[in-house]
Design an enzyme around this catalytic site. Structure first.
Site, short mmCIF file in Angstrom:
data_model
loop_
_atom_site.label_atom_id
_atom_site.label_comp_id
_atom_site.label_asym_id
_atom_site.label_seq_id
_atom_site.Cartn_x
_atom_site.Cartn_y
_atom_site.Cartn_z
N ASP A 75 0.87 -1.17 0.00
CA ASP A 75 0.00 0.00 0.00
C ASP A 75 0.91 1.23 0.00
OD1 ASP A 75 -2.16 1.70 0.04
OD2 ASP A 75 -3.17 0.75 1.72
C1 BGC Z 1 -5.20 3.13 0.48
C2 BGC Z 1 -5.42 2.13 -0.63
C3 BGC Z 1 -5.40 2.84 -1.96
C4 BGC Z 1 -4.07 3.56 -2.10
C5 BGC Z 1 -3.91 4.25 -3.43
C6 BGC Z 1 -3.99 4.00 0.24
O1 BGC Z 1 -3.93 5.04 1.15
O2 BGC Z 1 -5.08 2.45 1.70
O3 BGC Z 1 -6.63 1.46 -0.44
O4 BGC Z 1 -5.61 1.93 -2.99
O5 BGC Z 1 -3.97 4.51 -1.07
O6 BGC Z 1 -4.71 5.36 -3.54
#
Ligand code: BGC
Length: 754
Positions: free
Chosen positions: A293
C-alpha cells in the site's frame, strides 16, 4: 534510435505468431486460457526479462504517483525505464503522452501499467461498496463492477485497486464504506462477483480491468475505528473473519493483492513473511502480483521494525512484494542490495515476471496503446447503458428501515412536499468517498430527483434546516425556517446524513450520531405533526434511534452515487419496491459498538429476559439488541414464510441435504425478497457463533404468488476452524434457520453423521 517494445518483439517473433500471441495474451487472463498459448507467452516474458538491465528490472517494480503535471524528474524516470506503473493519471489525453514516452524513449520500450482506485465507478458513480452489498444481488454487483471497468478502461486505466474485501464490525471506521459489511460469507460472495465484474464481464477483453484484492489482511479490525491504528486479533479471527473474502477473490482469479497498512500479530503486513508467504501464497494459493500500500515500505521505519531504508526494503522484498507503491525505495535501494548480494536477483526476476504478466494480460505488450482511444472514451463515459445499470443497483442498495402506517410509497393525494435537510440539494455527498472522476454536475440530487420525477404534480418546497460542514455546525434559525416550511406541506422528506469527507479513508468518528444539529432538526420537524420520511445519506451505520423515533418512515440511502436522486424518487414514489437488506448491524446505542449478529455462544445469555436478569451478557443501561439487525430491510409488500423442511434429518459426510421454504407475497405490490439461510453448530470442539450466514437467494414475486426456495446444504458449509487452526468438520447436530433477516427466522434441525 530507441527500441520500442513492438519492434523488440517483432525482431524476435514472426508476424503470424504475434497475432496469435496478441489474441492469447488478451484472452488468457480474461477468458478461459489455452495451455499452449500460455507456454508461448511465458517464454516471451522470459525473453523480455533477459533483455533488461538490473536497473530496468527494478524500474518495473516501481509505481509512481503523478498528481497534476508530471515533474521533469518524473519524466526523466520514465525515459530511463525506471517506472513500471503510474497512479493518479486518468484519461486518454493525459495517459497517452506518458505511455508514448515510455514506449518510444525508454531503453526497453516497455509500456506502463496505469493503475487507479476505481472503487465504485469511474465517471458514472455507483453507490459506495457497502451500499451495493445491501442489494445482496450478486449479478447487479458484478454488472456494476463491469460498468466501472468499461469506463475506466476506456479512460486508459488497466488496473483498479479494488475490490476492497476487508471485513469489519466497526462503524466508527471510515473505511467501512468500502467494505461489504460484517459478514465473511456475504463479503466473500461479493468479492467474487466484483473480481469477475472487473476482470471478465465485458465483451471485449480490453474493456476489462485487472482487479486487486485489498488489504491483506485484517485491516478491517481497526481498533475503535481509528484508521491505520493498532489492532490485535487472533489467528482464529484472521481465518474465520478476514481470510474468506480473499480466498474467494483468489479463486475467482484476482490478478493482484495489496498488503495492508496494518500489522498482523505485531508484524506489519509489508514485513510479514508468515502472512504473505505461508498464508497468502502457500495456503490460499495466490500466484499473482503482490503490491504494497501507499509508502508502506518506509512505514516500517516509522513503526519501529526497520532501522533504515535498506532494512525496510529487504523486509518487503523478502515478504514477496513485487511493486513498491510510491516510496521509490525499491528503485533507490535494490540495485545496491542486489549487487552486494544481500538480495538475490532471482527475487527481482520473480517480481518483474509478475509485472510483465499483468502487462501481457491486458494486451499491453502487444499493443501498448490498446486502452488509448479517445473516441471510445467519449462514447463510454456516462453512457445511457452505464447510467441504467448504475441506477438499477442504486435502487437495490437502499434499505427501507421503517414504514409506519404504510406511509410509503407516497400516495397519489399528496399535493405538497417539503424537502428539508442538509443533504437535500447536495451532490458531492451523494458521490461519496473514492468517487474517481465523478463530477457534481452529473449527479442527480435528492431534490432534483424528486422534482424531476413528479414534475408539477406536486408542489415542492425546500429548507436546509441545518448546516453540517463541520461536525459541530449549528443551525438554530435554519431550524425555525424549516419548521415553517414543513407546516405548509402535506408531507416532509427529511434528507439527513453526513458529508462525503466524514467517511472514507482517515474518516474515523468517535460519535455515531448524525453530525451537527440533525437530531434536533428531526425532533422539531416531527413536532409539526406531518408525516416525516427520513432519508439517510451516509457511508456508515449511524445510531438512528432518535431519528427513527421522529420519523414515520426511514430509508437508508447510503452514498448512492450519480443516479442517487433518481433512484430514490423511483423508490419513494413506488415505481420500484425497496429490496435492500442491511449488510451490517445498525446499533441502538453507540456504546454497543462493536455489535454484529454472529456472536460466539457464551456461558451466559445475550438476553436479560423479562426480569432483566443481571447475570447475562447484556447492558444495564440500554438494550443489548441493535436498532436494526443484519439482514433486515422492509418492502412495500409482505412476505410469508411457510413449510420449512429438510430433505433428510441426517446428512452423511460428503453428502448433501436440501432445506426448503415457501415464500409468498401476501401484499399488494410485486417485490424482490432476499431469503437468508443461517446455520448453528450446536456442539463443537471450538466455540461457534450463535448462527452464521451460509447461503441466500432472492425471489421476485407478484402479489399472491408463492415460490418454493431450495438451498443445498453441503459439508463445507458446516466446516469451521478447529482447535489446530485448520478447517475441520465435526459430526453432530445443526440448526438451519431460514428467513427474512438474521433475527426473523424459522428453524429445522439435522445431524451430520459419519
Ligand atoms: C489506500 C489504498 C489505496 C491507495 C492508493 C492508500 O492510502 O489504503 O486502499 O488503494 O492509497 O490510492
Amino acid at each position: 534510435m530507441k527500441k520500442s517494445l513492438p519492434s523488440l518483439l517483432l525482431a524476435k517473433i514472426s508476424n503470424a505468431l504475434l497475432v496469435s500471441l496478441a489474441f492469447a495474451a488478451l484472452s488468457s487472463a480474461l477468458l478461459p486460457s489455452f495451455a499452449s498459448a500460455e507456454a508461448e507467452t511465458n517464454s516471451d516474458i522470459e525473453r523480455i526479462l533477459e533483455s533488461l538491465s538490473l536497473e530496468e528490472k527494478i524500474g518495473q517494480m516501481n509505481l509512481i504517483a503523478i498528481e497534476g503535471e508530471p515533474s521533469e524528474q518524473q519524466l526523466a524516470l520514465i525515459r530511463e525505464g525506471k517506472v513500471g506503473s503510474i497512479i493518479k493519471v486518468n484519461g486518454v489525453a493525459n495517459i497517452h503522452p506518458l505511455q508514448k514516452l515510455a514506449v518510444e524513449q525508454s531503453p526497453s520500450g516497455l509500456p506502463i501499467l496505469f493503475q487507479e482506485d476505481i472503487i465504485h465507478g469511474y465517471k458514472t458513480i455507483a453507490p459506495i461498496p457497502l451500499a451495493e452489498a445491501a442489494s445482496w444481488d450478486l449479478s447487479a454487483i458484478r454488472a456494476s463492477a463491469a460498468v466501472a471497468a468499461r469506463e475506466a478502461a476506456a479512460a486508459g486505466i488497466h488496473l483498479t485497486y479494488a475490490p476492497m474485501v476487508d471485513v469489519t464490525r466497526e462503524p466508527r471506521w471510515g473505511r467501512i464504506l468500502e467494505t461489504s459489511g460484517e459478514d465473511p460469507f456475504l463479503s466473500a460472495e461479493i468479492a467474487k462477483a466484483r473480481v469477475l465484474g472487473f476482470q471478465q464481464s465485458n465483451k471485449h477483453p480490453h474493456q476489462n480491468l485487472l482487479a486487486c484484492a485489498k488489504h491483506f489482511a485484517g485491516y478491517g479490525a481497526a481498533l475503535a475505528g481509528r484508521d491505520y491504528s493498532i489492532q490485535d486479533f487472533s489467528e482464529r479471527e484472521l481465518r474465520e473473519l478476514h481470510l474468506p473474502p480473499f480466498q474467494a477473490a483468489i479463486d475467482a482469479g484476482v490478478s493482484s493483492v495489496m498488503g495492508a497498512y496494518t500489522a498482523y500479530d505485531g508484524i506489519p503486513a509489508t514485513a510479514n513473511q508468515h502472512l504473505m508467504k505461508d498464508i497468502l501464497r502457500n495456503e490460499l494459493g495466490f500466484d499473482g502480483l503482490l503490491m504494497t500500500d501507499w509508502e508502506t515500505i518506509p512505514n516500517l521505519i516509522k513503526a519501529g521494525v526497520a532501522a533504515d531504508d535498506k532494512q525496510a526494503v529487504q523486509m518487503a522484498i523478502n515478504s514477496g512484494f513485487d511493486i513498491d507503491m510510491v516510496s521509490s525505495l525499491y528503485l533507490n535501494e535494490l540495485p545496491a542490495l542486489v549487487r552486494e548480494g544481500t538480495v538475490s536477483e532471482a527475487l527481482i526476476d520473480n517480481a518483474v515476471r509478475q509485472v510483465l504478466r499483468l502487462k501481457q494480460r491486458v494486451g499491453l505488450l502487444d499493443s501498448p496503446y490498446l486502452y488509448l482511444d479517445e473516441k471510445r472514451e467519449k462514447k463510454e463515459l456516462l453512457s445511457k447503458r452505464n447510467w441504467r445499470s448504475t441506477k438499477d443497483i442504486a435502487r437495490k442498495s437502499m434499505v427501507l428501515l421503517k414504514n409506519n402506517d404504510n406511509i410509503l410509497p407516497i400516495k397519489k393525494d399528496v399535493k405538497s412536499i417539503a424537502i428539508i435537510g442538509p443533504l437535500a440539494k447536495s451532490k458531492v455527498d451523494l458521490l461519496g468517498w473514492w468517487a474517481a472522476q465523478g463530477e457534481e454536475k452529473d449527479v442527480i440530487s435528492i431534490y432534483d430527483g424528486l422534482t424531476k420525477f413528479y414534475g408539477n404534480k406536486i408542489d415542492f418546497s425546500y429548507a436546509p434546516g441545518v448546516t453540517i460542514d463541520k461536525f459541530k455546525a449549528s443551525g438554530g434559525e435554519l431550524i425555525a425556517e424549516a419548521v415553517e416550511v414543513a407546516k405548509k406541506a402535506d408531507l416532509v422528506i427529511l434528507a439527513l446524513g453526513e458529508q462525503h469527507w466524514m467517511s472514507g479513508e482517515g474518516g474515523g468518528t468517535a460519535s455515531l450520531h448524525l453530525p451537527g444539529l440533525q437530531e434536533e432538526l428531526a425532533q422539531r420537524i416531527a413536532q409539526v405533526g406531518k408525516p416525516v420520511i427520513s432519508v439517510i445519506v451516509s457511508g456508515r451505520p449511524y445510531v438512528l434511534t432518535d431519528i427513527a423515533t421522529h420519523s414515520t418512515a426511514l430509508l437508508q440511502a447510503w452514498m448512492p452515487g450519480s443516479t442517487g436522486g433518481e433512484a430514490l424518487a423511483e423508490l419513494l414514489s413506488g415505481e420500484h419496491n425497496p429490496s435492500g437488506k442491511l449488510p451490517v448491524t445498525f446499533p441502538y446505542h453507540q456504546g454497543q459498538v462493536p455489535i454484529f449478529y454472529s456472536y460466539k455462544k457464551s456461558s451466559h445469555s445475550f438476553d436479560a429476559g423479562p426480569d432483566n436478569n443481571r447475570y447475562t451478557a447484556t447492558f444495564r443501561d440500554v438494550q443489548s439488541s441493535p436498532l436494526y439487525p443484519f439482514g433486515y430491510g422492509l418492502s412495500y409488500t409482505n412476505y410469508e414464510y411457510s413449510d420449512i423442511s429438510l430433505s433428510d434429518t441426517n446428512m452423511k459426510r460428503d453428502g448433501k441435504i436440501t432445506a426448503s421454504v415457501t415464500v409468498k407475497n401476501t401484499g399488494k405490490q410485486k417485490g424482490r425478497e432476499v431469503v437468508q439461510l443461517y446455520i448453528r453448530d450446536k456442539v463443537a470442539s471450538v466455540t461457534r457463533p450463535i448462527k452464521l450466514l451460509k447461503s441466500f437467494s432472492s425471489v421476485t414475486l407478484s402479489p399472491g404468488k408463492k415460490k418454493r426456495i431450495d438451498f443445498d446444504i453441503t459439508e463445507d458449509m458446516l466446516s469451521f476452524i478447529g482447535a489446530d487452526l485448520k478447517r475441520t468438520v465435526e459430526t453432530g447436530d445443526f440448526i438451519v434457520y431460514v428467513g427474512t433477516s438474521s433475527v426473523d427466522l424459522k428453524q429445522v434441525e439435522f445431524a451430520l453423521v459419519d
